[in-house]
Design an enzyme around this catalytic site. Structure first.
Site, mmCIF file in Angstrom:
data_model
loop_
_atom_site.group_PDB
_atom_site.id
_atom_site.type_symbol
_atom_site.label_atom_id
_atom_site.label_comp_id
_atom_site.label_asym_id
_atom_site.label_seq_id
_atom_site.Cartn_x
_atom_site.Cartn_y
_atom_site.Cartn_z
ATOM 1 N N ASP A 95 0.840 -1.197 0.000
ATOM 2 C CA ASP A 95 0.000 0.000 0.000
ATOM 3 C C ASP A 95 0.875 1.247 0.000
ATOM 4 O O ASP A 95 2.071 1.187 0.324
ATOM 5 C CB ASP A 95 -0.910 0.007 1.239
ATOM 6 C CG ASP A 95 -2.159 0.857 1.050
ATOM 7 O OD1 ASP A 95 -2.292 1.510 -0.001
ATOM 8 O OD2 ASP A 95 -3.011 0.868 1.957
ATOM 9 N N ASP A 98 0.613 8.478 3.164
ATOM 10 C CA ASP A 98 0.630 9.931 3.034
ATOM 11 C C ASP A 98 1.851 10.546 3.703
ATOM 12 O O ASP A 98 2.365 11.567 3.248
ATOM 13 C CB ASP A 98 -0.647 10.518 3.635
ATOM 14 C CG ASP A 98 -1.886 9.987 2.933
ATOM 15 O OD1 ASP A 98 -1.972 10.116 1.701
ATOM 16 O OD2 ASP A 98 -2.768 9.426 3.621
ATOM 17 N N LYS A 108 -1.929 7.527 7.064
ATOM 18 C CA LYS A 108 -2.625 7.009 5.899
ATOM 19 C C LYS A 108 -4.099 7.412 5.963
ATOM 20 O O LYS A 108 -4.598 7.769 7.010
ATOM 21 C CB LYS A 108 -2.523 5.477 5.829
ATOM 22 C CG LYS A 108 -1.141 4.982 5.426
ATOM 23 C CD LYS A 108 -1.013 3.479 5.434
ATOM 24 C CE LYS A 108 -2.111 2.760 4.704
ATOM 25 N NZ LYS A 108 -2.230 3.154 3.281
ATOM 26 N N GLU A 117 -8.076 -0.389 5.138
ATOM 27 C CA GLU A 117 -6.630 -0.568 5.016
ATOM 28 C C GLU A 117 -6.042 -1.120 6.310
ATOM 29 O O GLU A 117 -5.258 -2.074 6.297
ATOM 30 C CB GLU A 117 -5.968 0.766 4.658
ATOM 31 C CG GLU A 117 -6.213 1.198 3.227
ATOM 32 C CD GLU A 117 -5.704 2.592 2.933
ATOM 33 O OE1 GLU A 117 -5.529 2.909 1.750
ATOM 34 O OE2 GLU A 117 -5.482 3.379 3.888
#
Length: 246
Positions: A95, A98, A108, A117
């Protein structure tokens, strides 16, 4: 521990594609249960996995998507999909993020998929994070929103409680309900997202994570702590592979 691969890249999309493809090439093998992340960088990991399945380079694999958007993309590649209900343990999840600090702690969820997630990635034996170097930070909470998924019921009351979190003292925190085309944004789980903004990095991220989840009305937050094992970072000078310190 970090290694660097030299390469030439010419755009942000090329950077994203490079780390997405490398993550799949290096960490996914036949027979695995795989978590598929959400976002513009994770998109390329899903694409690469689909290509390798189509070519027969990877077989006997199933995947768990972390959003309806990723689910739809995976289906276009005929990637076999399952859920945590039938496959509660994953070999690897890939994944984006941020923000990534030097201990591989993450922010994230700016894409709106933070709950799914975290549910998927916490069950992975290995979490591989793929980012460009702009996502690397000295302290979490300084480059944009730190999202918190909340119940729609009395969300304004929940927002007030978020601003009172002890761990945020001194950070000059502000909050905003996330909107989409002038309406409140709904997650895949039909919840709201409150975005928190800080003038300074969060001083104690572990305390913040605990205090956030203790607020009644908070479903999940975007602090992903002590979860990532490897971070593949792309930049204009190449790709770095950073592993979590033992």
């Amino acid at each position: 521990m970090a290694t660097t691969i030299q390469m030439q890249v010419i755009s942000t999309e090329e950077l994203k594609k490079a780390v997405g493809y490398k993550a799949v090439d290096d960490h996914i093998r036949s027979g695995m249960v795989v978590g598929l992340g959400t976002g513009s960088t994770a998109y390329y990991a899903v694409e690469r996995l689909g290509q390798k399945i189509k070519k027969g380079e990877i077989v006997d694999i199933v995947a768990i998507p972390t959003s309806t958007k990723t689910e739809h993309q995976a289906k276009t590649w005929d990637i076999p999909l399952v859920t945590l209900d039938t496959h509660p343990s994953l070999d690897v999840a890939i994944d984006g993020a941020d923000e990534v600090d030097d201990q591989l702690n993450l922010v994230k969820g700016r894409g709106g998929a933070l709950l799914r997630e975290k549910m998927v990635e916490v069950e992975a034996k290995k979490l591989v994070i793929i980012v460009d170097e702009s996502k690397l930070v000295k302290g979490l909470g300084i480059t944009g929103a730190m999202p918190v998924e909340v119940t729609p019921f009395c969300w304004k009351r929940t927002m007030r409680r978020l601003l009172e979190v002890e761990a945020f003292q001194g950070c000059q925190v502000s909050a905003k309900i996330r909107e989409d085309k002038d309406t409140v944004y709904l997650t895949d789980n039909h919840n709201y997202i409150i975005d928190l903004f800080f003038q300074k990095p969060i001083p104690d991220i572990s305390l913040a994570a605990r205090q956030l989840i203790e607020i009644v009305g908070v479903v999940e937050h975007g602090l992903f702590l002590n979860m990532a094992d490897i971070c593949i970072v792309s930049g204009m000078n190449g790709i770095r592979v950073v592993e979590k310190n033992p």
